[in-house]
Design a protein around this motif. Sequence first.
Motif, PDB file in Angstrom:
ATOM      1  N   GLN A 156      52.333  41.092  46.013  1.00 54.91           N
ATOM      2  CA  GLN A 156      52.937  39.760  46.056  1.00 54.91           C
ATOM      3  C   GLN A 156      52.850  39.209  47.472  1.00 54.91           C
ATOM      4  OE1 GLN A 156      54.376  38.437  43.197  1.00 54.91           O
ATOM      5  NE2 GLN A 156      54.612  36.512  44.250  1.00 54.91           N
ATOM      6  N   GLY A 157      52.446  37.941  47.615  1.00 53.69           N
ATOM      7  CA  GLY A 157      52.417  37.296  48.915  1.00 53.69           C
ATOM      8  C   GLY A 157      51.210  37.646  49.769  1.00 53.69           C
ATOM      9  N   THR A 158      50.227  38.315  49.211  1.00 58.94           N
ATOM     10  CA  THR A 158      49.032  38.653  49.971  1.00 58.94           C
ATOM     11  C   THR A 158      47.820  37.996  49.337  1.00 58.94           C
ATOM     12  OG1 THR A 158      47.656  40.450  50.813  1.00 58.94           O
ATOM     13  CG2 THR A 158      48.624  40.766  48.640  1.00 58.94           C
ATOM     14  N   SER A 159      46.783  37.837  50.133  1.00 60.44           N
ATOM     15  CA  SER A 159      45.538  37.302  49.585  1.00 60.44           C
ATOM     16  C   SER A 159      44.506  38.405  49.391  1.00 60.44           C
ATOM     17  CB  SER A 159      44.987  36.204  50.511  1.00 60.44           C
ATOM     18  OG  SER A 159      44.714  36.756  51.788  1.00 60.44           O
ATOM     19  N   ASN A 160      44.916  39.660  49.510  1.00 58.98           N
ATOM     20  CA  ASN A 160      44.002  40.785  49.282  1.00 58.98           C
ATOM     21  C   ASN A 160      43.698  40.875  47.796  1.00 58.98           C
ATOM     22  OD1 ASN A 160      44.177  41.428  51.997  1.00 58.98           O
ATOM     23  ND2 ASN A 160      45.882  42.845  51.673  1.00 58.98           N
ATOM     24  N   GLU A 161      42.450  40.626  47.446  1.00 58.32           N
ATOM     25  CA  GLU A 161      42.072  40.608  46.037  1.00 58.32           C
ATOM     26  C   GLU A 161      41.808  42.014  45.516  1.00 58.32           C
ATOM     27  OE1 GLU A 161      39.103  37.770  44.898  1.00 58.32           O
ATOM     28  OE2 GLU A 161      39.800  36.336  46.382  1.00 58.32           O
ATOM     29  N   ALA A 162      42.267  42.267  44.304  1.00 59.76           N
ATOM     30  CA  ALA A 162      42.017  43.545  43.652  1.00 59.76           C
ATOM     31  C   ALA A 162      40.536  43.648  43.304  1.00 59.76           C
ATOM     32  CB  ALA A 162      42.862  43.659  42.385  1.00 59.76           C
ATOM     33  N   ASP A 163      39.986  44.858  43.352  1.00 58.33           N
ATOM     34  CA  ASP A 163      38.597  45.070  42.947  1.00 58.33           C
ATOM     35  C   ASP A 163      38.552  46.111  41.834  1.00 58.33           C
ATOM     36  OD1 ASP A 163      38.751  47.623  44.114  1.00 58.33           O
ATOM     37  OD2 ASP A 163      37.802  46.944  45.970  1.00 58.33           O
ATOM     38  N   HIS A 164      37.360  46.553  41.480  1.00 58.79           N
ATOM     39  CA  HIS A 164      37.206  47.460  40.330  1.00 58.79           C
ATOM     40  C   HIS A 164      38.007  48.746  40.476  1.00 58.79           C
ATOM     41  CE1 HIS A 164      34.314  49.382  43.032  1.00 58.79           C
ATOM     42  NE2 HIS A 164      34.445  50.446  42.272  1.00 58.79           N
ATOM     43  N   LEU A 210      49.338  44.999  40.700  1.00 54.54           N
ATOM     44  CA  LEU A 210      48.438  43.857  40.569  1.00 54.54           C
ATOM     45  C   LEU A 210      49.246  42.605  40.298  1.00 54.54           C
ATOM     46  CD1 LEU A 210      45.589  45.448  38.435  1.00 54.54           C
ATOM     47  CD2 LEU A 210      45.711  45.173  40.909  1.00 54.54           C
ATOM     48  N   VAL A 211      48.956  41.545  41.038  1.00 50.86           N
ATOM     49  CA  VAL A 211      49.668  40.278  40.914  1.00 50.86           C
ATOM     50  C   VAL A 211      48.661  39.218  40.483  1.00 50.86           C
ATOM     51  CG1 VAL A 211      51.090  38.566  42.086  1.00 50.86           C
ATOM     52  CG2 VAL A 211      51.232  40.980  42.756  1.00 50.86           C
ATOM     53  N   PRO A 212      48.647  38.874  39.188  1.00 47.32           N
ATOM     54  CA  PRO A 212      47.706  37.847  38.724  1.00 47.32           C
ATOM     55  C   PRO A 212      48.161  36.452  39.145  1.00 47.32           C
ATOM     56  CG  PRO A 212      48.580  39.160  36.903  1.00 47.32           C
ATOM     57  CD  PRO A 212      49.386  39.463  38.105  1.00 47.32           C
ATOM     58  N   SER A 213      47.198  35.604  39.481  1.00 45.89           N
ATOM     59  CA  SER A 213      47.470  34.215  39.846  1.00 45.89           C
ATOM     60  C   SER A 213      46.342  33.349  39.325  1.00 45.89           C
ATOM     61  CB  SER A 213      47.542  34.052  41.367  1.00 45.89           C
ATOM     62  OG  SER A 213      48.609  34.780  41.904  1.00 45.89           O
ATOM     63  N   PHE A 214      46.670  32.094  39.040  1.00 39.29           N
ATOM     64  CA  PHE A 214      45.656  31.118  38.669  1.00 39.29           C
ATOM     65  C   PHE A 214      45.188  30.467  39.963  1.00 39.29           C
ATOM     66  CE2 PHE A 214      48.559  31.339  35.011  1.00 39.29           C
ATOM     67  CZ  PHE A 214      47.662  31.800  34.066  1.00 39.29           C
ATOM     68  N   SER A 215      43.879  30.468  40.207  1.00 42.99           N
ATOM     69  CA  SER A 215      43.351  29.953  41.468  1.00 42.99           C
ATOM     70  C   SER A 215      42.209  28.985  41.230  1.00 42.99           C
ATOM     71  CB  SER A 215      42.865  31.119  42.333  1.00 42.99           C
ATOM     72  OG  SER A 215      42.150  30.651  43.453  1.00 42.99           O
ATOM     73  N   ASP A 216      42.281  27.831  41.895  1.00 45.75           N
ATOM     74  CA  ASP A 216      41.183  26.876  41.791  1.00 45.75           C
ATOM     75  C   ASP A 216      39.970  27.348  42.582  1.00 45.75           C
ATOM     76  OD1 ASP A 216      42.704  26.426  44.160  1.00 45.75           O
ATOM     77  OD2 ASP A 216      41.651  24.537  44.428  1.00 45.75           O
ATOM     78  N   VAL A 217      40.200  27.920  43.757  1.00 43.61           N
ATOM     79  CA  VAL A 217      39.085  28.389  44.574  1.00 43.61           C
ATOM     80  C   VAL A 217      38.461  29.632  43.958  1.00 43.61           C
ATOM     81  CG1 VAL A 217      38.428  29.280  46.841  1.00 43.61           C
ATOM     82  CG2 VAL A 217      40.018  27.358  46.664  1.00 43.61           C
ATOM     83  N   GLY A 218      39.293  30.530  43.442  1.00 37.77           N
ATOM     84  CA  GLY A 218      38.776  31.722  42.776  1.00 37.77           C
ATOM     85  C   GLY A 218      38.095  31.386  41.459  1.00 37.77           C
ATOM     86  N   GLY A 219      38.385  30.216  40.935  1.00 38.30           N
ATOM     87  CA  GLY A 219      37.721  29.764  39.717  1.00 38.30           C
ATOM     88  C   GLY A 219      38.234  30.411  38.457  1.00 38.30           C
ATOM     89  N   GLY A 220      39.487  30.845  38.448  1.00 40.46           N
ATOM     90  CA  GLY A 220      40.032  31.441  37.227  1.00 40.46           C
ATOM     91  C   GLY A 220      41.297  32.211  37.515  1.00 40.46           C
ATOM     92  N   LEU A 221      41.503  33.242  36.738  1.00 39.30           N
ATOM     93  CA  LEU A 221      42.641  34.138  36.883  1.00 39.30           C
ATOM     94  C   LEU A 221      42.204  35.245  37.829  1.00 39.30           C
ATOM     95  CD1 LEU A 221      45.445  35.180  35.939  1.00 39.30           C
ATOM     96  CD2 LEU A 221      44.264  36.283  34.044  1.00 39.30           C
ATOM     97  N   ILE A 222      42.842  35.338  38.989  1.00 41.35           N
ATOM     98  CA  ILE A 222      42.482  36.365  39.965  1.00 41.35           C
ATOM     99  C   ILE A 222      43.647  37.326  40.125  1.00 41.35           C
ATOM    100  CG2 ILE A 222      40.858  34.855  41.175  1.00 41.35           C
ATOM    101  CD1 ILE A 222      43.026  34.560  43.370  1.00 41.35           C
ATOM    102  N   PHE A 223      43.399  38.450  40.764  1.00 39.30           N
ATOM    103  CA  PHE A 223      44.420  39.480  40.932  1.00 39.30           C
ATOM    104  C   PHE A 223      44.529  39.852  42.406  1.00 39.30           C
ATOM    105  CE2 PHE A 223      42.858  39.766  36.680  1.00 39.30           C
ATOM    106  CZ  PHE A 223      43.965  40.066  35.908  1.00 39.30           C
ATOM    107  N   ALA A 224      45.739  39.764  42.957  1.00 44.93           N
ATOM    108  CA  ALA A 224      46.015  40.227  44.319  1.00 44.93           C
ATOM    109  C   ALA A 224      46.592  41.633  44.221  1.00 44.93           C
ATOM    110  CB  ALA A 224      46.990  39.293  45.013  1.00 44.93           C
ATOM    111  N   THR A 225      46.520  42.383  45.327  1.00 46.66           N
ATOM    112  CA  THR A 225      47.015  43.758  45.311  1.00 46.66           C
ATOM    113  C   THR A 225      48.497  43.855  45.628  1.00 46.66           C
ATOM    114  OG1 THR A 225      46.308  44.029  47.604  1.00 46.66           O
ATOM    115  CG2 THR A 225      44.772  44.753  45.872  1.00 46.66           C
TER     116      THR A 225
END
Length: 186
Positions: free
Chosen positions: A159-167, A142-157
């Motif tokens: 590094q370098g991908t936009s695939n968001e982690a889910d439950h 899991l790669v946490p990032s701060f995102s303005d569009v995501g509206g907070g702290l989001i997690f990618a699956t």
Amino acid sequence: TDVGIYFGSNNLYPYRQAGLNDATIDVGHSSKRFKDAYLSGGVYLGGTGSANKLDDYERGTWTPVLSFGGSNANNPAWSSGTYTKVGNRVFVDVRMSWSGSLGSNLGGAKVTLPFAVYNSTSQTQWEHIASFFTLASVTTTLVPSFSDVGGGLIFATAQGTSNEADHSDFPSNSNFRVTGSYRTGS
């Protein structure tokens, strides 16, 4: 003692018997300090330019909320967040723990932040965090990032991908800690 304060119409000036002075008189001493200063404006540190002005400093706590696709996860065992805001930079420490499953809500994982992430353009702004600690076996990186569009702290699956982690990427009976900083417009 030839040091004093000259009272102008809207200002206080450092003064010696010889007249007004610039950058030659200290306020206080290492063993004779003032207690508190209450200012409604900013403080110029190390210079008089706008880059030297500190106009905001704040420390506090908030309760981070973990959600998937906009729906809050099952109640965590505990959740805590501390922050220090210096100017437009926010330093955060987020800790969350849960027992059991976080639920089955679909969509990307997001943790709320105390201030919105700044976006100076119409494009997505991501800032990767300083450190991420998990104390349980995680099957996906899991790669946490701060995102303005995501509206907070989001997690990618990854590094370098936009695939968001889910439950499904967050194991049951686990916890994590994220520390880092991001820019805000607040």
